[in-house]
Design an enzyme around this catalytic site. Structure first.
Site, PDB file in Angstrom:
ATOM      1  N   GLY A  48       0.780  -1.248  -0.222  1.00 21.81           N
ATOM      2  CA  GLY A  48      -0.345   0.093   0.172  1.00 21.81           C
ATOM      3  C   GLY A  48       0.998   1.401   0.049  1.00 21.81           C
ATOM      4  N   ASP A 104       0.242   3.341   4.042  1.00 27.79           N
ATOM      5  CA  ASP A 104      -0.501   4.406   3.425  1.00 27.79           C
ATOM      6  C   ASP A 104      -1.440   4.659   4.857  1.00 27.79           C
ATOM      7  OD1 ASP A 104      -1.618   2.225   3.942  1.00 27.79           O
ATOM      8  OD2 ASP A 104      -2.151   1.650   1.475  1.00 27.79           O
ATOM      9  N   ASP A 107      -5.866   2.070  10.315  1.00 32.41           N
ATOM     10  CA  ASP A 107      -7.571   2.177  10.317  1.00 32.41           C
ATOM     11  C   ASP A 107      -7.914   1.306  11.243  1.00 32.41           C
ATOM     12  OD1 ASP A 107      -9.861   1.912   8.809  1.00 32.41           O
ATOM     13  OD2 ASP A 107      -9.428  -0.730   8.479  1.00 32.41           O
ATOM     14  N   SER A 108      -7.970  -0.245  11.138  1.00 35.60           N
ATOM     15  CA  SER A 108      -7.732  -0.566  12.829  1.00 35.60           C
ATOM     16  C   SER A 108      -6.328  -0.227  14.006  1.00 35.60           C
ATOM     17  CB  SER A 108      -8.053  -2.420  12.848  1.00 35.60           C
ATOM     18  OG  SER A 108      -6.573  -2.812  12.570  1.00 35.60           O
ATOM     19  N   GLY A 109      -5.348  -0.387  12.933  1.00 33.16           N
ATOM     20  CA  GLY A 109      -3.637  -0.480  13.504  1.00 33.16           C
ATOM     21  C   GLY A 109      -3.320  -1.295  14.313  1.00 33.16           C
ATOM     22  N   THR A 111      -1.745  -3.086  11.807  1.00 37.76           N
ATOM     23  CA  THR A 111      -0.638  -3.658  11.424  1.00 37.76           C
ATOM     24  C   THR A 111       0.465  -2.277  11.053  1.00 37.76           C
ATOM     25  OG1 THR A 111      -1.571  -3.682   8.929  1.00 37.76           O
ATOM     26  CG2 THR A 111       0.338  -3.103   8.711  1.00 37.76           C
ATOM     27  N   ARG A 169      -4.534   1.054  -7.162  1.00 34.58           N
ATOM     28  CA  ARG A 169      -3.382   2.196  -6.634  1.00 34.58           C
ATOM     29  C   ARG A 169      -2.172   2.900  -7.759  1.00 34.58           C
ATOM     30  NH1 ARG A 169      -1.746  -1.901  -2.288  1.00 34.58           N
ATOM     31  NH2 ARG A 169      -2.302  -3.638  -3.066  1.00 34.58           N
TER      32      ARG A 169
HETATM   33  P1  IMP Z   1      -5.186  -1.924   9.674  1.00 36.69           P
HETATM   34  O1  IMP Z   1      -4.209  -2.664  10.522  1.00 36.69           O
HETATM   35  O2  IMP Z   1      -6.398  -2.250  10.111  1.00 36.69           O
HETATM   36  O3  IMP Z   1      -4.967  -0.058  10.453  1.00 36.69           O
HETATM   37  O4  IMP Z   1      -4.722  -1.417   8.339  1.00 36.69           O
HETATM   38  C1  IMP Z   1      -3.913  -1.659   8.157  1.00 36.69           C
HETATM   39  C2  IMP Z   1      -4.028  -1.279   5.893  1.00 36.69           C
HETATM   40  O5  IMP Z   1      -5.093  -1.771   6.136  1.00 36.69           O
HETATM   41  C3  IMP Z   1      -2.666  -0.624   5.649  1.00 36.69           C
HETATM   42  O6  IMP Z   1      -1.931  -0.758   5.295  1.00 36.69           O
HETATM   43  C4  IMP Z   1      -3.703  -0.957   4.066  1.00 36.69           C
HETATM   44  O7  IMP Z   1      -3.084  -0.636   3.654  1.00 36.69           O
HETATM   45  C5  IMP Z   1      -5.172  -1.526   4.032  1.00 36.69           C
HETATM   46  N1  IMP Z   1      -6.137  -0.534   4.243  1.00 36.69           N
HETATM   47  C6  IMP Z   1      -6.926   0.134   5.879  1.00 36.69           C
HETATM   48  N2  IMP Z   1      -8.028   0.876   5.396  1.00 36.69           N
HETATM   49  C7  IMP Z   1      -7.734   1.081   3.833  1.00 36.69           C
HETATM   50  C8  IMP Z   1      -8.909   1.855   3.010  1.00 36.69           C
HETATM   51  O8  IMP Z   1      -9.561   2.404   2.944  1.00 36.69           O
HETATM   52  N3  IMP Z   1      -8.525   1.383   1.826  1.00 36.69           N
HETATM   53  C9  IMP Z   1      -7.944   0.798   0.966  1.00 36.69           C
HETATM   54  N4  IMP Z   1      -6.875   0.137   2.118  1.00 36.69           N
HETATM   55  C10 IMP Z   1      -6.892  -0.133   3.675  1.00 36.69           C
HETATM   56 MG    MG Z   2      -1.045  -1.413   3.797  1.00 35.57          MG
END
Ligand code: IMP
Ligand code: MG
Length: 179
Positions: A48, A104, A107-109, A111, A169
């Site tokens: 991403g 990038d 979101d949930s945090g 990662t 992308r």
């Molecule tokens: P997390 O672990 O939920 O915080 O998500 C992190 C990863 O999910 C990011 O590195 C993105 O690659 C992917 N992601 C989260 N939200 C979006 C979105 O709205 N569009 C595309 N990819 C997303």
């Molecule tokens: Mg990602």
């Protein structure tokens, strides 16, 4: 949730090419200033953040090492699976470096939380994070990125590296589906 995004049809541009460019330049200036006397090492999370990182590092005017690791938590949908996987290991000694994780979006945090903990185990001098986008309302773990481009509402966004099923992308701006 399966969604079918067609450019132009029911889509909303959130950030234009120019808005992104200005914001990335601002982040680059801040990072260059803050890390002037440090030993910066940017670790970017594929796939991403490949475009964001490529633009960001060209706005940084101090020495920095750059590396990429692949993390994965999403399959072909818009919800995290809740399990973060690291597909590439970092074998290098990181103890002399000030690590900046580039992604990038938070979101949930999950990662970012996973990456911070993984890198902590390698005892670098410091660890911070830089993301282009932040969706604070979606957090499942309590984590705040140190450098944030734009904070956005709970919308699934694509473009500028962000994907849906590995498409979009390459679109140079960031857009979402209109509700
Ligand atoms: P997390 O672990 O939920 O915080 O998500 C992190 C990863 O999910 C990011 O590195 C993105 O690659 C992917 N992601 C989260 N939200 C979006 C979105 O709205 N569009 C595309 N990819 C997303
Ligand atoms: Mg990602």
């Amino acid at each position: 949730m399966e969604i079918d995004i067609k450019l132009g049809e029911n889509t909303e541009v959130l950030f234009s090419k120019t808005e992104i460019q200005n914001k990335v330049a601002e982040l680059g200036r801040k990072i260059s200033k803050d890390y002037k006397d440090k030993n910066l090492y940017i670790i970017s999370l594929l796939k991403g953040s490949f475009i964001f990182t490529a633009d960001l590092v060209r706005e940084i005017d101090i020495d920095t090492k750059i590396n990429f690791v692949t993390t994965s938590s999403y399959s072909n949908n818009t919800e995290t699976t809740g399990k973060v996987k690291l597909l590439t290991e970092i074998k290098e000694d990181l103890t002399e470096y000030d690590i900046l994780i580039a992604d990038d979006i938070v979101d949930s945090g999950l990662t970012m939380d996973f990456m911070v903990n993984y890198l902590k185990s390698k005892n670098p001098k410091s660890i911070k994070s830089c993301v282009l986008l932040d969706k604070p309302s979606r957090r499942k773990v309590d984590i705040t990125a140190d450098y944030v481009g734009f904070s956005i509402e709970d919308k699934f966004v694509v473009g500028y590296g962000l994907n849906f099923g590995d498409y979009y992308r390459n679109i140079p701006y960031i857009f979402s589906l209109k509700n």
